[in-house]
Design an enzyme around this catalytic site. Structure first.
Site, mmCIF file in Angstrom:
data_model
loop_
_atom_site.group_PDB
_atom_site.id
_atom_site.type_symbol
_atom_site.label_atom_id
_atom_site.label_comp_id
_atom_site.label_asym_id
_atom_site.label_seq_id
_atom_site.Cartn_x
_atom_site.Cartn_y
_atom_site.Cartn_z
ATOM 1 N N LEU A 74 -24.310 -5.961 7.749
ATOM 2 C CA LEU A 74 -23.662 -5.907 9.060
ATOM 3 C C LEU A 74 -22.266 -5.328 8.976
ATOM 4 C CD1 LEU A 74 -24.842 -9.264 10.638
ATOM 5 C CD2 LEU A 74 -25.563 -6.950 11.213
ATOM 6 N N HIS A 108 -26.680 -24.714 1.734
ATOM 7 C CA HIS A 108 -27.291 -24.873 3.049
ATOM 8 C C HIS A 108 -28.279 -26.039 3.024
ATOM 9 C CE1 HIS A 108 -29.431 -23.984 6.710
ATOM 10 N NE2 HIS A 108 -28.597 -23.015 6.981
ATOM 11 N N HIS A 127 -26.396 -20.737 -0.456
ATOM 12 C CA HIS A 127 -26.692 -19.849 0.659
ATOM 13 C C HIS A 127 -25.629 -18.777 0.890
ATOM 14 C CE1 HIS A 127 -28.277 -18.559 4.444
ATOM 15 N NE2 HIS A 127 -27.248 -18.982 5.124
ATOM 16 N N LEU A 140 -22.690 -13.618 10.792
ATOM 17 C CA LEU A 140 -23.028 -12.389 11.514
ATOM 18 C C LEU A 140 -21.825 -11.960 12.354
ATOM 19 C CD1 LEU A 140 -26.658 -13.269 12.672
ATOM 20 C CD2 LEU A 140 -25.880 -12.284 10.536
ATOM 21 N N ARG A 155 -22.871 -27.804 7.871
ATOM 22 C CA ARG A 155 -23.766 -27.672 6.731
ATOM 23 C C ARG A 155 -23.332 -28.487 5.518
ATOM 24 N NH1 ARG A 155 -24.884 -21.166 7.372
ATOM 25 N NH2 ARG A 155 -26.243 -21.425 9.179
#
Lengths: 246, 637
Positions: B43, B266, B401, B441, B330
């Protein structure tokens, strides 16, 4: 579980390839297909034999890197999964498994089971986008889109670009791949503006790459790990006709 | 060395706007005179390459994958946060900022986080315009779901494939630039070194993974967007190819490494099974919207979950954290799972798992609704475990993660090396000691679409650049070093495979530098890592040649770098004698076993400077100040 593997070995793009047979033993049924190949490769390295080259990355069925033509089917015997999500419980103990690369002229073999799928990138570069530059977007809610339309676009947008459709097709046609992108963007109001140019440019590039024509066998849909429907191909044909006669 | 984060002055709401106005501009007609290298096409990298191409810079973009579309951002499932407040539930830019600073356990920079929250709203607009098919409601407007660490609904999503759709959006924008020849594209090409000329980052040395040839590329600035280093643990939710090489080589060229020990474990992944497992699969945090986490109340209760009556179940997250329930952040959820398993109440054959149960939601909403929301995740779970989660509760366990640590960058996302910018997970900047769900993201795209296009212009316009090509001796030296290292790896011809060493390293890291860390364990890890590294360089076996497709050689180079980074992670974890976010030092906990921070001594970014082979790295501190979010003990009760 024990298996006998007939694996395609090819030193590089120019070399001639051949099948070689390997045995793998004591594989548990929870082992994934690629992990089984990992185990074989560790064995081969220890015996001073070159490990088998194959493409893979995310190993969760979404990146589209893994390929393999297993017992005559892209991504193996199970429907709607990629090779990395295939587990050995899907095979019979003692079975002989044949493993080949995806075969198509526009996907030349680079080594063993690894092929070059950059033709797909070039098709997207020819028109698989909406021409919007960063910073020029209106508020996300300014264009309401019916839920059903978005869901239909999403069904097409799920394509992972793995190339199974091409490998499955006797003509090595890329119509399912191209139509999925044409549908995804063409269904959405944002993408309708340039839908005619898009379909013409993408189809032209597809032809230039040497993919074959579609003869409606639906093998692509049957083998697509994401369940992309051939109705997208019908939509591509309609769009193409509209673009040609406009 | 004084670390200057270059945080703009003034009130937090106007810092970014004022800063942008203060940055020098490169006029449109001059942009074609500058060239920029971007490494990585996730991304952050793809959005940066597309945006800089649109502006008119000459861009070269590199990825090791066979296509830019395959970068591991593609695997993000649950969603992307944005402070749109479309739900009218009290969200705002300030609240997203507040939640992120608090969620990160006060170890991130306020100014960076505020900018991230501010840009979040533009990201959604940009992605919608590109054709990202975000979920909609019946009226045609954008839908939202909730994620951990927030009490508002601000997460935008595209089924369980949000990362894929966002990446395809950025990839298509990049493809458009490649098609128009504004961006040169180098897939299957791996960066192996950074080249510095007269104190500035001016290029890279890379290996073409098809021909095996070593190639140099020069530019006026280098942008690394190469993701995180979770694979140092061998088993993680990262893709098999994800690696630290680009940022580690830059670190060895002088770039400081920020908070290397900050790793996110995670809570909801499919548990480990068997010795040859090659990776762990995440089950999206979004599942905690409708799934309830529980274990049996009694130790060693081996009954089938369906036979355990309601009053013998412990819904421990709901019990301990009533106000956030199953949607605690988390780090908190992972530690709670470890705790109940350590107590002997874990489920499954290994006892290293807890249930994530959808029975109540299926009863309340119907199977179809659950299928619509999470269908692909349920299918994936079914495929991997051979169990049907519509009927039997999922079994889940924490797994590595995401890495919050990464190369140190200032407010402009430039490292301490002039001209070297670092974006996305590869930098350390926005998530502190724990990242909230659906924020990775957001950060990748904020950095690539909106931050770097402004800040890189400021750098380029403010500097003068000598004409330079790859015949410069700095490139030749770097190429030779890269070639020597490859020859060395191929020449060892020992007895064990690269994967063997990677697995061994992973075990050390998981046992001693994982969810629970303590002084003796970390010291032991350091000496074990050193010994393993020595053994690797004596006894690894890499077959084949350098100038051909050679996947073992690729892996060997990456694992060699992990073996160095691992020691620095343990060192950083050892020095930080406090618990914060995902970094849990067992010596520092509250009476309720929550992470206990030590703000007086550790409210800083630890930025490590490489000193040379076999030498201890030097620690630099960037103090963190909190003007807008009051430092408090984090509570989700």
């Amino acid at each position: 579980m024990n298996f006998s593997l007939k694996v395609w070995r090819q030193a590089n793009a120019k070399a001639a390839g051949e099948f070689k047979t390997y045995k793998v033993n004591d594989i548990t049924e929870d082992t994934s297909f690629l992990e089984m190949l990992d185990i074989l490769n560790e064995d081969l390295i220890k015996k001073n034999e070159e490990p088998i080259t194959f493409d893979h990355d995310c190993r969760e069925g979404i990146c589209g890197t893994c390929s393999l033509y297993i017992n005559g089917r892209p991504h193996g015997p199970k429907n709607l999964v990629t090779t990395c999500q295939l587990f050995m419980r899907s095979f019979k103990d003692g079975e002989t498994i044949t493993i080949e690369p995806f075969r198509a002229k526009p996907f030349p073999v680079l080594k063993d089971l690894m092929v070059d799928r950059s033709a797909f990138d070039r098709i997207i570069q020819a028109g698989g986008f909406i021409s919007v530059s960063t910073g020029s977007a209106p508020d996300g809610n300014s264009i309401p889109i019916h839920k059903d339309v978005v869901e239909e676009a999403m069904d097409a947008a799920q394509c992972i670009g793995c190339g199974a459709c091409v490998a499955a097709c006797k003509n090595a046609s890329a119509m399912l791949f191209v139509s999925a992108k044409v549908s995804h963007l063409g269904l959405l109001p944002q993408g309708k503006v340039e839908r005619l140019e898009r379909v013409l440019n993408m189809v032209a590039q597809m032809d230039e790459e040497g993919f074959g024509s579609c003869t409606n066998t639906y093998a692509c849909e049957a083998e697509c790990p994401k369940g992309i429907s051939v109705t997208n191909i019908a939509r591509l044909n309609r769009e193409f006709l509209a673009a040609t006669f406009s | 060395m004084v670390l200057d984060a270059k945080i703009p002055s003034g009130p937090i709401e106007s810092k970014w706007t004022n800063h942008k106005f203060g940055l020098k501009l490169v006029a449109p007609s001059n942009r074609r005179k500058y060239s920029v290298i971007i490494v990585g096409t996730g991304l952050a990298g793809a959005s940066a390459a597309a945006s800089l191409g649109e502006l008119g810079y000459n861009v070269k973009v590199f990825c090791f994958q066979d296509s830019a579309r395959r970068a591991h951002s593609v695997a993000a499932q649950g969603g992307i946060n944005a402070a749109k407040n479309y739900r009218n539930d009290g969200d705002s830019i300030f609240r997203l900022f507040y939640d992120t600073v608090k969620g990160g356990d006060f170890r991130a920079r306020e100014a960076n986080v505020y900018r991230l929250a501010e840009l979040s709203v533009n990201i959604i607009d940009q992605c919608v315009a590109q054709g990202v098919p975000f979920a909609r409601e019946y009226g045609g407007y954008l839908d939202n779901r909730s994620f951990g660490g927030a009490q508002v609904s601000r997460t935008f999503y595209a089924r369980g494939q949000t990362g894929q759709q966002l990446l395809l959006g950025a990839y298509s924008a990049l493809a458009r630039q490649i098609g128009s020849k504004q961006v040169e594209y180098y897939p299957r090409t791996e960066m192996l070194d950074l080249v510095m000329v007269n104190g500035k980052a001016r290029g890279i040395v890379a290996r073409n993974l098809v021909t095996g040839k070593i190639e140099s590329h020069s530019a006026d600035a280098v942008v690394l967007a190469t993701g995180g280093y979770g694979n140092v643990f061998y088993l993680s939710t990262n893709a098999k190819g994800s690696n630290t090489t680009a940022i580690w080589r830059a670190h060895k060229k002088g770039a400081l490494f920020g908070n290397p020990c900050f790793v996110q474990i995670h809570p909801t992944c499919i548990p480990v099974k068997g010795e040859y497992q090659s990776k762990l699969t995440l089950m999206s945090e979004s599942l905690r919207n409708d799934g309830r986490v529980w274990v049996p109340k009694a130790k060693g209760d081996k009954r089938h979950p369906g036979q355990i009556p309601e009053n013998e179940r412990d819904y421990y997250l709901e019990r301990v954290y009533p106000s956030f329930g199953n949607l605690v952040p988390r780090d908190v959820a992972s530690r709670a799972a470890k705790k109940v398993c350590d107590e002997g109440r874990g489920v499954g054959s290994s006892g290293q798992a807890v249930y994530l149960d959808f029975a109540d939601s299926i009863k309340r909403l119907g199977k179809d609704k659950i299928k619509e929301r999470y269908g692909n995740l349920f299918d994936m779970y079914h495929e991997i475990t051979d169990e049907n989660p519509y009927e039997v509760p999922m079994r889940i366990f924490p797994a590595v993660h995401y890495t919050m640590g990464g190369l140190w960058v200032d407010y402009n996302l430039m490292s301490n090396l002039p001209g070297l910018f670092v974006l996305g997970e590869a930098n350390f900047s926005d998530h502190g000691a724990n990242r909230l769900g659906a924020s990775a993201l957001m950060q990748g795209l904020a950095d690539g679409y909106f931050v770097i296009p402004s800040t890189i212009g400021g750098y380029l316009a403010g500097e003068s650049f000598e004409k330079l090509d790859t015949s410069h001796e700095a490139f030749k030296t770097a190429e030779n070093e890269v070639k020597e290292r490859i020859s060395k790896l191929l020449a060892i011809n020992g007895k064990e495979t690269v994967d063997y060493y990677h697995r061994m390293l992973g075990k050390i890291m998981w046992d001693n530098v994982g969810m629970g860390r303590n002084e003796p364990g970390l010291k032991e890890a350091i000496s074990k890592i050193r010994a393993l590294r020595d053994e690797f360089w004596q006894n690894v076996k890499v077959l084949g040649e350098g100038e051909e497709v050679n996947q073992s050689l690729e892996k060997a180079g990456r694992v060699a770098d992990f073996l160095e980074l691992a020691e620095l992670m343990a060192q950083d974890a050892l020095h930080r004698r406090e618990s914060c976010g995902g970094h849990f030092r067992e010596e520092s906990q509250t009476p309720e076993n929550e992470a206990l921070r030590d703000d007086e001594n550790f409210a800083y970014v630890a930025a490590w400077e490489y000193q040379g082979e076999g030498k201890e790295e030097v620690l630099h501190k960037e103090p963190l100040t909190f003007e807008y979010v009051k430092l408090t003990q984090r509570s989700y009760k």
